[in-house]
Design an enzyme around this catalytic site. Structure first.
Site, short mmCIF file in Angstrom:
data_model
loop_
_atom_site.label_atom_id
_atom_site.label_comp_id
_atom_site.label_asym_id
_atom_site.label_seq_id
_atom_site.Cartn_x
_atom_site.Cartn_y
_atom_site.Cartn_z
N ASP A 223 0.87 -1.17 0.00
CA ASP A 223 0.00 0.00 0.00
C ASP A 223 0.91 1.23 0.00
O ASP A 223 2.10 1.14 0.30
CB ASP A 223 -0.95 -0.01 1.21
CG ASP A 223 -2.13 0.95 0.99
OD1 ASP A 223 -2.05 1.78 0.06
OD2 ASP A 223 -3.12 0.89 1.75
C1 BGC Z 1 -4.93 3.52 0.31
C2 BGC Z 1 -5.03 2.64 -0.92
C3 BGC Z 1 -4.86 3.48 -2.15
C4 BGC Z 1 -3.54 4.21 -2.08
C5 BGC Z 1 -3.27 5.11 -3.27
C6 BGC Z 1 -3.68 4.37 0.30
O1 BGC Z 1 -3.70 5.34 1.30
O2 BGC Z 1 -4.97 2.73 1.47
O3 BGC Z 1 -6.27 1.99 -0.93
O4 BGC Z 1 -4.96 2.69 -3.29
O5 BGC Z 1 -3.50 5.03 -0.92
O6 BGC Z 1 -4.10 6.23 -3.22
#
Ligand code: BGC
Length: 827
Positions: A223
């Site tokens: 993530d």
């Molecule tokens: C989130 C993800 C997301 C990523 C990119 C993270 O903070 O948990 O779900 O895809 O950011 O925006």
């Protein structure tokens, strides 16, 4: 474009292989043009495709949120939704869609509960697999997320989720297991949190389940800013650190290899996986420029999705559907003119358009006299200024106001809110910069106006050069902007309608803030939200609404939560509607209960203390572009409601099994409810809920024959069991019913839920039409995770299949036998 992975690998230096293991910027992987390897673009996800920009993004289709999609219980429809999302990716030049989200709603308070599908792992897995297959059908790769245990937001990067192995397998991993079996998408995103002591991103035991036990070999990416070490994550099998530039790989890998903490063969394996993914993803025929597509067919699909997701919770005396020939109708509530189209955080995007309930009702009832009253505000931050704003721009500088400044860039602005996490302009010091937001504000109402400024960074608001709000020198931590922002600071001015005032916000990026926040990702550019609305006395607002209700022939009261209440980086602290909203609903019901329909918009359950007084209650989630239209379609009978709750609706949050364990305490969250999540708990405990899992009414009626046919009475793991059910539409309208197959293992000496969902089918029937509907039961249905053996155990004995139209309305049942106990692993 595509290339030969072996050939490329053979030509790469070790440094190049290492460089492939992290992104280059917020959304892209590394290109190696000399060997023909292109860069892959990723994009959020999950209810639309935002593209590469949080700030001044290209507008997008917004589909209903995860719980709404799940409420359709319709894999075929969700396959089409997935295809739409894939096509949206292609238009935005993206090869990889960061979705769907398949975490579990163990508590109604989870900040991102709206993004995920269901409290039931079978429903979540089957529906997510359908969306993924639809998306990947376009060539776009799906990165299903967040593996695993990011079921709440509190301290999400640090928290240790302490979950019993059985619950981990049966509840939290199960949707991923179904996805591995039925859709095996190209990528998997790890979660931020730890599970049982180790961060998932560097947890070989968990990543090995995916690759070894399930034989699914996706690209595993972290993530965003969720890689925490060099050695651990690479050795565990996490291929791609996102976003870039790298924080833990690159030169650190070199050092770790010299120390023989990482083997050359491991780097080779990770680089191979990245290349395989890039080769597969780069076949997607993406647009060379980031653009939109907003076609009539997409709009129609989105409208169908929205209307199919609406759940009719209660409908006494057939108050619904409302007649389209009503002469006088009152539309009351915060969400009538401002529909909640999506939750907040990384799911939020700039929609192509939105249809409000107000507009849809005006369209449906052109002759009617429509009176609108807001009744009670439901926002947390004051509403963003857009329609009363003109000539708005933002100027960017490296120096603060008051110093000699050189203008670096100017951006046009359509509204008074911005997220600059991925903003860049040539010459701008991304780590520390300043901006001046300027615009003309022309109020449409005379009187006192309230302004609210929330920032992640610093901000000061001036109106005609007079300071109204200082959110620079004194700041208090709040929950906005992924949990990084301040609380909203408020100031007032008396204004005259039609007169134009100069708005100016002097803004400083994230690092100008004295607040230090932990727990969520840091994004240098920061963010701000400036809102404004006329100051209205709450009692007066309510009084006007009650009067409108009394004078109308029918009342639609539409309210709920929005992206400010359900978002990323924090959880809800309670399950209630915003302050004042319950009082509004109660007052309107006191005056006009027999003609009032309550429509709630939220991604997860809210408390409904007035529910016994209400005749009709509709749950409308966050419905995407067509939110208002979809609601109107159901309210006026153009569509017969067919949505079913994908989660139980407790009367009181304290009844929820995760209530005492829903935040991180001392760095850990204990999943003490074990496998008893949602209805599995309420049923076993005998705890009454307001609306059960699987519940949803229709305008027509169905009769299900209590006799069901079984393909065979003795279970065999290799031949799925098919149960065939006869159902007839016994009412006067066309409609759809969802037949739900639950399995009860009451013979088992091992404590188990009373029953568990293991099959479902949505059946569309014309009035009088009858169908024989097959439901398939797979081998998961008879097995539980045996912690002593570390395997799935299919226990011998007599099982029951219960056919329900909700988890509490069981209309037919039949037994079958598992002749002998067996253990298994895999899919
Ligand atoms: C989130 C993800 C997301 C990523 C990119 C993270 O903070 O948990 O779900 O895809 O950011 O925006």
């Amino acid at each position: 474009m595509t290339f030969d992975v072996d050939d490329v690998l053979a030509r790469l230096t070790e440094d190049e292989k290492v460089a492939l293991l992290s992104g280059t910027d917020f959304w892209h992987t590394l290109a190696l043009p000399e060997v023909g390897v292109p860069s892959i673009r990723t994009t959020d996800g999950p209810n639309g495709v935002r593209g590469t920009k949080f700030f001044a993004g290209v507008p997008a289709a917004c589909v209903p949120c995860g719980t709404a999609l799940a409420a359709t219980w319709d894999p075929e429809l969700l396959h089409r939704a997935g295809t739409l999302l894939g096509q949206e990716c292609l238009a935005k030049g993206a090869h990889c869609w960061l979705g769907p989200t398949v975490n579990m709603q163990r508590s109604p308070l989870g900040g991102r509960g709206f993004e995920s599908f269901s409290e039931d792992p079978h429903l979540a897995g089957v529906l997510a697999a359908a969306v993924i297959r639809g998306c990947e059908h376009t060539g776009v790769q799906s990165a299903v997320k967040h593996f695993v245990g990011n079921d709440q937001e509190h301290e999400r990067r640090a928290v240790d989720v302490l979950v019993p192995p059985r619950a981990l397998r049966e509840i939290y991993l199960r949707p991923f297991q179904i996805i591995a079996r039925d859709a095996h998408p190209g990528a998997l995103m790890t979660s931020y949190n730890k599970v049982n002591g180790t961060h998932v991103v560097e947890n070989p035991a968990l990543l090995d389940i995916v690759r070894q036990e399930w034989q699914w070999n996706p690209l595993i990416m972290s993530d965003w800013l969720g890689t925490y070490t060099t050695v651990g994550s690479i050795n565990a099998g996490m291929d791609l650190e996102m976003p870039g530039p790298t924080r833990y790989r690159g030169k650190y890998v070199d050092s770790a290899m010299q120390a023989r903490l990482i083997k050359s063969s491991t780097i080779e394996a990770r680089a191979r996986k990245v290349l395989e993914f890039v080769a597969r993803a780069s076949r997607a025929p993406v647009s060379p420029v980031e653009t939109g597509r907003d076609f009539p067919d997409d709009r129609a699909l989105n409208r169908t999705l929205g209307a199919s997701s609406v759940v009719l919770l209660k409908n006494e005396d057939h108050l619904l559907p409302l007649s389209p020939s009503l002469p006088r109708i009152a539309l009351i509530g915060s969400h009538v003119k401002t529909p909640a189209v999506s939750g907040g955080g990384s799911a939020a995007l700039e929609p192509y358009y939105t249809v409000s309930l107000y507009d849809a009702v005006v369209r449906a009832l052109p002759e009617a006299e429509i009176r609108y009253e807001i009744g009670a505000y439901a926002h947390q931050m004051l509403p963003v200024v857009n329609r009363l704003l003109s000539n708005a721009v933002m100027h960017f500088y490296n120096e603060p106001v008051g110093r000699d400044r050189s203008l670096i860039a100017t951006e046009p602005m359509a509204k008074s809110a911005f997220q600059l996490m991925d903003y860049n302009a040539p010459g701008l010091h991304r780590e520390l910069f300043y901006a001046t937001f300027l615009g003309d504000f022309t109020p449409d109402v005379s009187g006192v106006w309230e302004f609210g400024l929330t920032v992640f960074g610093t901000g000061t608001l001036y109106l005609d050069d007079e300071m109204v709000i200082d959110n620079t020198t004194q700041q208090t931590k709040g929950t906005a902007f992924f949990g990084k922002g301040t609380i909203q600071e408020v100031g007032c001015r008396r204004l005259t309608a039609g007169q134009t005032y100069k708005i100016r916000v002097e803004y400083g990026s994230a690092n100008t803030s004295p607040l230090k926040t932990i727990g969520v990702v840091h994004f240098g550019g920061g963010a701000a939200h400036l809102g404004a609305c006329p100051q209205i006395d709450a009692t007066e607002m309510r009084h006007q609404a009650v009067q409108a209700a009394s004078e109308a022939d029918a009342v639609i009261l539409c309210t709920g939560l929005n992206h400010e209440w359900e978002s990323e980086g924090f959880d809800r602290s309670h399950m209630d509607l915003p302050p004042g909203v319950d009082t509004l609903i109660t007052s309107v019901l006191q005056a006009a209960a027999d003609k009032t329909v309550i429509v709630n918009q939220s991604g997860t359950p809210v408390t409904m203390p007035w529910v016994d007084q209400a005749k009709s209650v509709v749950q409308a989630w966050y419905g995407g572009n067509e939110t208002g239209q979809a609601i109107a379609d159901v309210l006026f009978g153009a569509v017969t409601p067919s949505g079913k709750l994908p989660l139980s609706w407790p009367r009181d949050v304290r009844h929820n099994p995760a209530y005492l364990n829903s935040t991180s305490v001392g760095g850990r969250i204990l999943y003490g409810e074990d496998v008893y999540v949602g209805y599995r708990y309420y049923e076993r405990k005998g705890q009454e809920v307001l609306f059960p899992f699987g519940h949803g009414l229709s305008y027509t009626s169905f009769s299900v024959s209590p006799d069901v046919d079984l393909s065979h009475e003795t279970f065999s793991p290799d031949i799925p069991l098919t149960v065939t059910v006869r159902i007839r539409n016994s009412g006067r309208t066309a409609g759809a019913e969802v037949l739900q197959a639950y399995i009860a293992a009451s013979h088992s000496p091992t404590p188990r839920p009373v029953k568990e969902l293991h099959g479902f089918t949505k059946v569309f029937l014309q009035p009088g039409e009858e169908q024989r509907v097959p439901l398939c039961i797979d081998r998961y249905a008879t097995s539980f995770w045996d912690e002593i053996e570390g395997m799935w155990k299919r226990e011998e004995g007599v099982y029951e299949i219960l056919i329900g139209t909700s988890s509490q309305d069981i209309v037919a049942r039949r037994s079958f036998r598992v002749p002998r106990t067996a253990y298994w692993l895999g899919l």
